[in-house]
Design a protein around this motif. Sequence first.
Motif, short mmCIF file in Angstrom:
data_model
loop_
_atom_site.label_atom_id
_atom_site.label_comp_id
_atom_site.label_asym_id
_atom_site.label_seq_id
_atom_site.Cartn_x
_atom_site.Cartn_y
_atom_site.Cartn_z
N PRO A 204 0.80 -1.23 0.00
CA PRO A 204 0.00 0.00 0.00
C PRO A 204 0.83 1.28 0.00
O PRO A 204 0.32 2.35 -0.36
CB PRO A 204 -0.83 -0.12 1.28
CG PRO A 204 -0.05 -1.06 2.16
CD PRO A 204 0.59 -2.03 1.21
N GLU A 205 2.10 1.20 0.41
CA GLU A 205 2.94 2.40 0.47
C GLU A 205 3.59 2.71 -0.86
O GLU A 205 4.26 3.75 -1.00
CB GLU A 205 4.02 2.22 1.55
CG GLU A 205 5.16 1.28 1.18
CD GLU A 205 4.81 -0.20 1.27
OE1 GLU A 205 5.74 -1.01 1.17
OE2 GLU A 205 3.63 -0.54 1.44
N LEU A 206 3.43 1.85 -1.86
CA LEU A 206 4.07 2.06 -3.16
C LEU A 206 3.08 2.54 -4.21
O LEU A 206 1.90 2.20 -4.19
CB LEU A 206 4.71 0.75 -3.65
CG LEU A 206 5.85 0.17 -2.83
CD1 LEU A 206 6.46 -1.01 -3.56
CD2 LEU A 206 6.92 1.22 -2.55
N ARG A 207 3.57 3.32 -5.15
CA ARG A 207 2.79 3.72 -6.32
C ARG A 207 2.74 2.53 -7.29
O ARG A 207 3.49 1.57 -7.17
CB ARG A 207 3.45 4.91 -7.01
CG ARG A 207 3.56 6.15 -6.14
CD ARG A 207 4.18 7.29 -6.92
NE ARG A 207 4.22 8.52 -6.15
CZ ARG A 207 4.41 9.72 -6.70
NH1 ARG A 207 4.58 9.85 -8.00
NH2 ARG A 207 4.43 10.80 -5.94
N TRP A 208 1.88 2.66 -8.30
CA TRP A 208 1.71 1.54 -9.24
C TRP A 208 3.01 1.23 -9.96
O TRP A 208 3.34 0.05 -10.18
CB TRP A 208 0.60 1.83 -10.25
CG TRP A 208 0.99 2.79 -11.34
CD1 TRP A 208 0.82 4.14 -11.35
CD2 TRP A 208 1.63 2.46 -12.58
NE1 TRP A 208 1.33 4.69 -12.50
CE2 TRP A 208 1.83 3.68 -13.28
CE3 TRP A 208 2.07 1.28 -13.17
CZ2 TRP A 208 2.43 3.73 -14.54
CZ3 TRP A 208 2.68 1.33 -14.42
CH2 TRP A 208 2.85 2.53 -15.09
N ASN A 209 3.74 2.26 -10.35
CA ASN A 209 4.98 2.02 -11.09
C ASN A 209 6.05 1.39 -10.20
O ASN A 209 6.88 0.60 -10.68
CB ASN A 209 5.50 3.33 -11.69
CG ASN A 209 5.79 4.40 -10.65
OD1 ASN A 209 4.98 4.63 -9.74
ND2 ASN A 209 6.94 5.05 -10.75
N GLU A 210 6.04 1.69 -8.91
CA GLU A 210 7.01 1.12 -7.98
C GLU A 210 6.70 -0.35 -7.69
O GLU A 210 7.61 -1.18 -7.58
CB GLU A 210 7.04 1.95 -6.70
CG GLU A 210 7.54 3.37 -6.94
CD GLU A 210 7.20 4.34 -5.83
OE1 GLU A 210 7.73 5.47 -5.84
OE2 GLU A 210 6.38 3.99 -4.96
N PHE A 211 5.41 -0.67 -7.58
CA PHE A 211 5.03 -2.08 -7.43
C PHE A 211 5.44 -2.87 -8.66
O PHE A 211 6.02 -3.96 -8.56
CB PHE A 211 3.51 -2.20 -7.23
CG PHE A 211 2.99 -3.60 -7.40
CD1 PHE A 211 3.14 -4.55 -6.41
CD2 PHE A 211 2.37 -3.98 -8.59
CE1 PHE A 211 2.68 -5.85 -6.57
CE2 PHE A 211 1.90 -5.28 -8.77
CZ PHE A 211 2.06 -6.21 -7.76
N ALA A 212 5.16 -2.31 -9.84
CA ALA A 212 5.52 -3.00 -11.09
C ALA A 212 7.03 -3.23 -11.15
O ALA A 212 7.49 -4.30 -11.54
CB ALA A 212 5.04 -2.19 -12.29
N ALA A 213 7.79 -2.21 -10.77
CA ALA A 213 9.25 -2.36 -10.76
C ALA A 213 9.68 -3.48 -9.83
O ALA A 213 10.54 -4.31 -10.19
CB ALA A 213 9.91 -1.04 -10.35
#
Length: 359
Positions: A204-213
């Motif tokens: 939950p603390e990550l943005r979508w692009n950070e999760f994808a990374a």
Amino acid sequence: MNDIELRQFQAPRGPFGLMKRMYRYIIPETQRTLEYWRQTAEQIPDTELKKQALASISGKAFHCIGGSVYAAVNLPVRHTLIQLIVAYQTISDYLDNLCDRSTSLDPDDFRLLHQSMLDAVNPAAEPVHYYALRDEQEDGGYLLHLVETCQSCIRKLPGYEAAMPYILDLARLYTDLQVYKHIKPELREAALMDWWNLHKERTPELRWNEFAAATGSTLGVFMLFLAASDPHLTDSGAAAIHRSYFPHVCGLHILLDYLIDQNEDRIGGDLNFCNDYEDTETMVDRFVFIVNRAREDVSSVPDSSFHRMIIEGLLALYLSDPKVSEQQEVRLVSKRLMKKSPLMRLFFFVNSRWIRRQL
């Protein structure tokens, strides 16, 4: 240590000890293993598949060198770990090249190709015809050989049963990412956002692009390979490793990779997760946040000093890349991240530059 039940490996005590092992044992054997796969790729009949296989080895050898650092922790089984890590990373790099420069934009084709990565980490899996949905099919058994090499090495790891569910979780996420990021350009971001909505409660603390990374990193898998070399590995121990690496250590790894590849991706029309940040300042702030969270995550794992070296080594490895000096924005980010760096990071920075010159 709560539910962390991992046995202590004989991990290097500090950066000098780690690099001594790297130079003496790990790098030479990794280079020999890569040369074997280069010679194997030379025999691929199909021109395009051969081109991409050779390019993935020549252009991304540092991925295997970096991944093989985990073999430095358990030297008695380093041969098995290096063979496994190099084969798995070579599959990853080869398929990434195939999909990035693909003659196809078919998501089913991409998913079938990446089934090889799922089969590679499941010693009971029966390999299939991974090229069935694309025009180029004749690789002379190259991809199958890589998959079977992984399976053969995994059978030598006594703790693999405990690690396997967590490795498969990371491999499935990786496969999903590779499918969504390589479909038609106009569909990619929406598909990745929909996928993130299915999983965002995990990070939950990550943005979508950070999760994808984070899903694009193989480091969590490599650490679990290492853990599986311990016959006493338990489910809770494997779960602790999974939590300590995913998402922040893994996310830092791939965000740094995207950071230095921005020019290349712009030219190639490839999706780059660093482009989603509003400005350079925001990007730097998010990198600092993820670095700090990664340090926290590894602090309670046995041999935490080794994992701290992994984090500092990642920063040094990517920020020492020649591509940094070619991009003004990346130079600014690099200066901010390297400012007041600990001596450990500077030590790895110098070593990373030296090693690059030898490849």
